[in-house]
Design a protein around this motif. Structure first.
Motif, PDB file in Angstrom:
ATOM      1  N   SER A   4       0.829  -1.217   0.000  1.00  0.00           N
ATOM      2  CA  SER A   4       0.000   0.000   0.000  1.00  0.00           C
ATOM      3  C   SER A   4       0.858   1.260   0.000  1.00  0.00           C
ATOM      4  O   SER A   4       0.389   2.333  -0.373  1.00  0.00           O
ATOM      5  CB  SER A   4      -0.925   0.002   1.221  1.00  0.00           C
ATOM      6  N   LYS A   5       2.125   1.119   0.433  1.00  0.00           N
ATOM      7  CA  LYS A   5       3.040   2.275   0.451  1.00  0.00           C
ATOM      8  C   LYS A   5       4.032   2.249  -0.713  1.00  0.00           C
ATOM      9  O   LYS A   5       4.343   3.288  -1.279  1.00  0.00           O
ATOM     10  CB  LYS A   5       3.848   2.284   1.757  1.00  0.00           C
ATOM     11  N   VAL A   6       4.567   1.057  -1.025  1.00  0.00           N
ATOM     12  CA  VAL A   6       5.660   0.976  -2.015  1.00  0.00           C
ATOM     13  C   VAL A   6       5.200   0.398  -3.352  1.00  0.00           C
ATOM     14  O   VAL A   6       6.012   0.288  -4.281  1.00  0.00           O
ATOM     15  CB  VAL A   6       6.865   0.152  -1.481  1.00  0.00           C
ATOM     16  N   GLY A   7       3.929   0.013  -3.440  1.00  0.00           N
ATOM     17  CA  GLY A   7       3.467  -0.596  -4.689  1.00  0.00           C
ATOM     18  C   GLY A   7       4.024  -2.006  -4.837  1.00  0.00           C
ATOM     19  O   GLY A   7       4.368  -2.665  -3.848  1.00  0.00           O
ATOM     20  N   HIS A   8       4.117  -2.454  -6.104  1.00  0.00           N
ATOM     21  CA  HIS A   8       4.621  -3.794  -6.396  1.00  0.00           C
ATOM     22  C   HIS A   8       5.857  -3.645  -7.275  1.00  0.00           C
ATOM     23  O   HIS A   8       5.752  -3.618  -8.499  1.00  0.00           O
ATOM     24  CB  HIS A   8       3.534  -4.627  -7.086  1.00  0.00           C
ATOM     25  N   PRO A   9       7.039  -3.508  -6.643  1.00  0.00           N
ATOM     26  CA  PRO A   9       8.240  -3.195  -7.417  1.00  0.00           C
ATOM     27  C   PRO A   9       8.592  -4.302  -8.420  1.00  0.00           C
ATOM     28  O   PRO A   9       8.554  -5.488  -8.079  1.00  0.00           O
ATOM     29  CB  PRO A   9       9.331  -3.048  -6.348  1.00  0.00           C
ATOM     30  N   THR A  10       8.907  -3.902  -9.650  1.00  0.00           N
ATOM     31  CA  THR A  10       9.319  -4.855 -10.683  1.00  0.00           C
ATOM     32  C   THR A  10      10.732  -4.572 -11.161  1.00  0.00           C
ATOM     33  O   THR A  10      11.276  -5.295 -11.980  1.00  0.00           O
ATOM     34  CB  THR A  10       8.377  -4.800 -11.895  1.00  0.00           C
ATOM     35  N   LYS A  11      11.308  -3.473 -10.667  1.00  0.00           N
ATOM     36  CA  LYS A  11      12.714  -3.198 -10.964  1.00  0.00           C
ATOM     37  C   LYS A  11      13.324  -2.471  -9.780  1.00  0.00           C
ATOM     38  O   LYS A  11      12.607  -1.938  -8.922  1.00  0.00           O
ATOM     39  CB  LYS A  11      12.866  -2.396 -12.252  1.00  0.00           C
ATOM     40  N   GLY A  12      14.642  -2.466  -9.758  1.00  0.00           N
ATOM     41  CA  GLY A  12      15.347  -1.840  -8.643  1.00  0.00           C
ATOM     42  C   GLY A  12      16.550  -2.689  -8.281  1.00  0.00           C
ATOM     43  O   GLY A  12      16.511  -3.922  -8.346  1.00  0.00           O
ATOM     44  N   ALA A  13      17.639  -2.010  -7.931  1.00  0.00           N
ATOM     45  CA  ALA A  13      18.876  -2.714  -7.606  1.00  0.00           C
ATOM     46  C   ALA A  13      18.703  -3.563  -6.357  1.00  0.00           C
ATOM     47  O   ALA A  13      18.031  -3.160  -5.412  1.00  0.00           O
ATOM     48  CB  ALA A  13      20.002  -1.702  -7.393  1.00  0.00           C
ATOM     49  N   LEU A  14      19.299  -4.763  -6.381  1.00  0.00           N
ATOM     50  CA  LEU A  14      19.508  -5.497  -5.135  1.00  0.00           C
ATOM     51  C   LEU A  14      20.986  -5.827  -5.054  1.00  0.00           C
ATOM     52  O   LEU A  14      21.630  -6.075  -6.074  1.00  0.00           O
ATOM     53  CB  LEU A  14      18.595  -6.712  -4.982  1.00  0.00           C
ATOM     54  N   TRP A  15      21.529  -5.777  -3.847  1.00  0.00           N
ATOM     55  CA  TRP A  15      22.975  -5.833  -3.722  1.00  0.00           C
ATOM     56  C   TRP A  15      23.354  -6.375  -2.355  1.00  0.00           C
ATOM     57  O   TRP A  15      22.571  -6.322  -1.402  1.00  0.00           O
ATOM     58  CB  TRP A  15      23.573  -4.423  -3.913  1.00  0.00           C
ATOM     59  N   LEU A  16      24.547  -6.929  -2.293  1.00  0.00           N
ATOM     60  CA  LEU A  16      25.090  -7.380  -1.013  1.00  0.00           C
ATOM     61  C   LEU A  16      26.579  -7.084  -0.975  1.00  0.00           C
ATOM     62  O   LEU A  16      27.310  -7.411  -1.915  1.00  0.00           O
ATOM     63  CB  LEU A  16      24.877  -8.881  -0.801  1.00  0.00           C
ATOM     64  N   GLN A  17      26.986  -6.441   0.103  1.00  0.00           N
ATOM     65  CA  GLN A  17      28.411  -6.173   0.309  1.00  0.00           C
ATOM     66  C   GLN A  17      28.886  -6.940   1.539  1.00  0.00           C
ATOM     67  O   GLN A  17      28.138  -7.130   2.494  1.00  0.00           O
ATOM     68  CB  GLN A  17      28.652  -4.681   0.536  1.00  0.00           C
ATOM     69  N   VAL A  18      30.148  -7.367   1.490  1.00  0.00           N
ATOM     70  CA  VAL A  18      30.788  -7.966   2.660  1.00  0.00           C
ATOM     71  C   VAL A  18      31.949  -7.064   3.041  1.00  0.00           C
ATOM     72  O   VAL A  18      32.833  -6.802   2.221  1.00  0.00           O
ATOM     73  CB  VAL A  18      31.270  -9.400   2.367  1.00  0.00           C
ATOM     74  N   ASP A  19      31.905  -6.551   4.260  1.00  0.00           N
ATOM     75  CA  ASP A  19      32.900  -5.584   4.744  1.00  0.00           C
ATOM     76  C   ASP A  19      33.104  -4.438   3.742  1.00  0.00           C
ATOM     77  O   ASP A  19      34.229  -4.024   3.466  1.00  0.00           O
ATOM     78  CB  ASP A  19      34.233  -6.285   5.061  1.00  0.00           C
ATOM     79  N   GLY A  20      32.005  -3.991   3.152  1.00  0.00           N
ATOM     80  CA  GLY A  20      32.035  -2.826   2.279  1.00  0.00           C
ATOM     81  C   GLY A  20      32.376  -3.101   0.828  1.00  0.00           C
ATOM     82  O   GLY A  20      32.351  -2.185   0.008  1.00  0.00           O
ATOM     83  N   ALA A  21      32.701  -4.349   0.478  1.00  0.00           N
ATOM     84  CA  ALA A  21      33.045  -4.680  -0.910  1.00  0.00           C
ATOM     85  C   ALA A  21      31.887  -5.429  -1.563  1.00  0.00           C
ATOM     86  O   ALA A  21      31.307  -6.338  -0.969  1.00  0.00           O
ATOM     87  CB  ALA A  21      34.308  -5.528  -0.956  1.00  0.00           C
ATOM     88  N   ASP A  22      31.570  -5.051  -2.807  1.00  0.00           N
ATOM     89  CA  ASP A  22      30.467  -5.686  -3.534  1.00  0.00           C
ATOM     90  C   ASP A  22      30.678  -7.190  -3.705  1.00  0.00           C
ATOM     91  O   ASP A  22      31.748  -7.621  -4.136  1.00  0.00           O
ATOM     92  CB  ASP A  22      30.348  -5.071  -4.937  1.00  0.00           C
ATOM     93  N   ARG A  23      29.659  -7.974  -3.394  1.00  0.00           N
ATOM     94  CA  ARG A  23      29.667  -9.413  -3.703  1.00  0.00           C
ATOM     95  C   ARG A  23      28.567  -9.732  -4.712  1.00  0.00           C
ATOM     96  O   ARG A  23      28.767 -10.471  -5.656  1.00  0.00           O
ATOM     97  CB  ARG A  23      29.424 -10.229  -2.433  1.00  0.00           C
ATOM     98  N   GLN A  24      27.376  -9.207  -4.455  1.00  0.00           N
ATOM     99  CA  GLN A  24      26.251  -9.436  -5.355  1.00  0.00           C
ATOM    100  C   GLN A  24      25.665  -8.083  -5.730  1.00  0.00           C
ATOM    101  O   GLN A  24      25.489  -7.215  -4.869  1.00  0.00           O
ATOM    102  CB  GLN A  24      25.171 -10.281  -4.671  1.00  0.00           C
ATOM    103  N   ARG A  25      25.374  -7.890  -7.010  1.00  0.00           N
ATOM    104  CA  ARG A  25      24.726  -6.659  -7.462  1.00  0.00           C
ATOM    105  C   ARG A  25      23.941  -6.976  -8.721  1.00  0.00           C
ATOM    106  O   ARG A  25      24.507  -7.416  -9.721  1.00  0.00           O
ATOM    107  CB  ARG A  25      25.749  -5.546  -7.714  1.00  0.00           C
ATOM    108  N   SER A  26      22.646  -6.817  -8.665  1.00  0.00           N
ATOM    109  CA  SER A  26      21.803  -7.138  -9.807  1.00  0.00           C
ATOM    110  C   SER A  26      20.573  -6.243  -9.740  1.00  0.00           C
ATOM    111  O   SER A  26      20.611  -5.162  -9.132  1.00  0.00           O
ATOM    112  CB  SER A  26      21.433  -8.626  -9.769  1.00  0.00           C
ATOM    113  N   ASP A  27      19.500  -6.689 -10.370  1.00  0.00           N
ATOM    114  CA  ASP A  27      18.284  -5.895 -10.392  1.00  0.00           C
ATOM    115  C   ASP A  27      17.110  -6.866 -10.361  1.00  0.00           C
ATOM    116  O   ASP A  27      17.151  -7.910 -11.037  1.00  0.00           O
ATOM    117  CB  ASP A  27      18.240  -5.033 -11.663  1.00  0.00           C
ATOM    118  N   ILE A  28      16.084  -6.537  -9.596  1.00  0.00           N
ATOM    119  CA  ILE A  28      14.973  -7.489  -9.481  1.00  0.00           C
ATOM    120  C   ILE A  28      14.201  -7.635 -10.801  1.00  0.00           C
ATOM    121  O   ILE A  28      13.431  -8.577 -10.961  1.00  0.00           O
ATOM    122  CB  ILE A  28      14.011  -7.145  -8.311  1.00  0.00           C
TER     123      ILE A  28
END
Ligand code: MN
Length: 231
Positions: free
Chosen positions: A149-173
């Motif tokens: 009801s607040k954010v809608g139904h997102p179909t795009k947008g970055a998703l990411w994971l860093q370990v100790d500040g360094a990128d490990r996973q970076r993609s888009d939903i």
């Protein structure tokens, strides 16, 4: 009702902008739902979706801006992160049409499908169930639930994971092989979904191991982030 010992309390996840918690029922997880991750796992990226479950008490609630400590689990030397979009079901149903699937979604969150990859790989080779690799204690950290009801139904947008500040996973939903509505449609042919069910929708490429002392920070555009320290 009397019980022979006190039952575990209901697992709940806080909801952004509300004093009420989202009560967790089942946790469904989708395997290999990003093509590049399917390839890194040696699978055919066009495979139909498949599912496994974690118990509701695998949930670890991650409040924003604060590192949550999770102990390194036993019986593994390959404890891996999988950052995922989590779908929170608010209305149940079977055989839900993809075109109406969004009506069943209460909201969305950032989650981690933590995995003992060495145990999962052994079980795969032997044709055995994945529970020891996937359904262990504290294997499902999750951030706050953002209501649709607040954010809608997102179909795009970055998703990411860093370990100790360094990128490990970076993609888009937007790169999900099976979209959220398609996933709900397929899953609801196999199980009757109920309010409180969570669906971890799959992880993109870049899964890798973490060790004690490392801090994972993961997020999705519009859904905040989570910080988990391995201790
Ligand atoms: Mn996963």
């Amino acid at each position: 009702m009397n019980y022979v010992f006190p039952p575990e309390p209901q697992v709940g996840v806080p909801v952004v902008g509300s004093d009420a918690m989202f009560p967790v029922r089942r946790i469904y997880c989708v395997g290999r739902n990003y093509a590049a991750h399917a390839r890194e796992m040696g699978a055919d990226e066009r495979d139909p979706p498949f599912f496994f479950c974690k118990p509701d008490n695998c949930i670890v609630v991650c409040a924003p801006g604060r590192a949550v400590e999770v102990p390194y689990p036993g019986q593994t030397s390959d404890y891996q992160h999988e950052i995922e979009l989590v779908v929170a079901i608010g209305k149940g149903g079977s055989n839900i049409a993809a075109a109406r699937a969004n009506e069943h979604v209460f909201g969305y969150a950032v989650g981690l499908d933590m995995t003992r990859r060495d145990l999962q790989s052994q079980m795969k080779k032997q044709g055995r169930p994945w529970e020891v690799g996937k359904a262990f204690d504290r294997s499902a950290p999750i951030g706050l639930i953002h209501p649709a009801s607040k954010v809608g139904h997102p179909t795009k947008g970055a998703l990411w994971l860093q370990v100790d500040g360094a990128d490990r996973q970076r993609s888009d939903i937007s790169l999900l092989v099976w979209s959220v509505p398609e996933t709900i449609a397929n899953l609801s042919t196999l199980f009757e979904l109920q309010p409180g069910d969570l669906i971890y929708s799959g992880t993109p490429e870049g899964v890798n191991a973490v060790v004690r002392g490392q801090t994972m920070t993961g997020g999705i555009d519009g859904l905040g982030d989570i910080v988990v320290k391995v201790v």
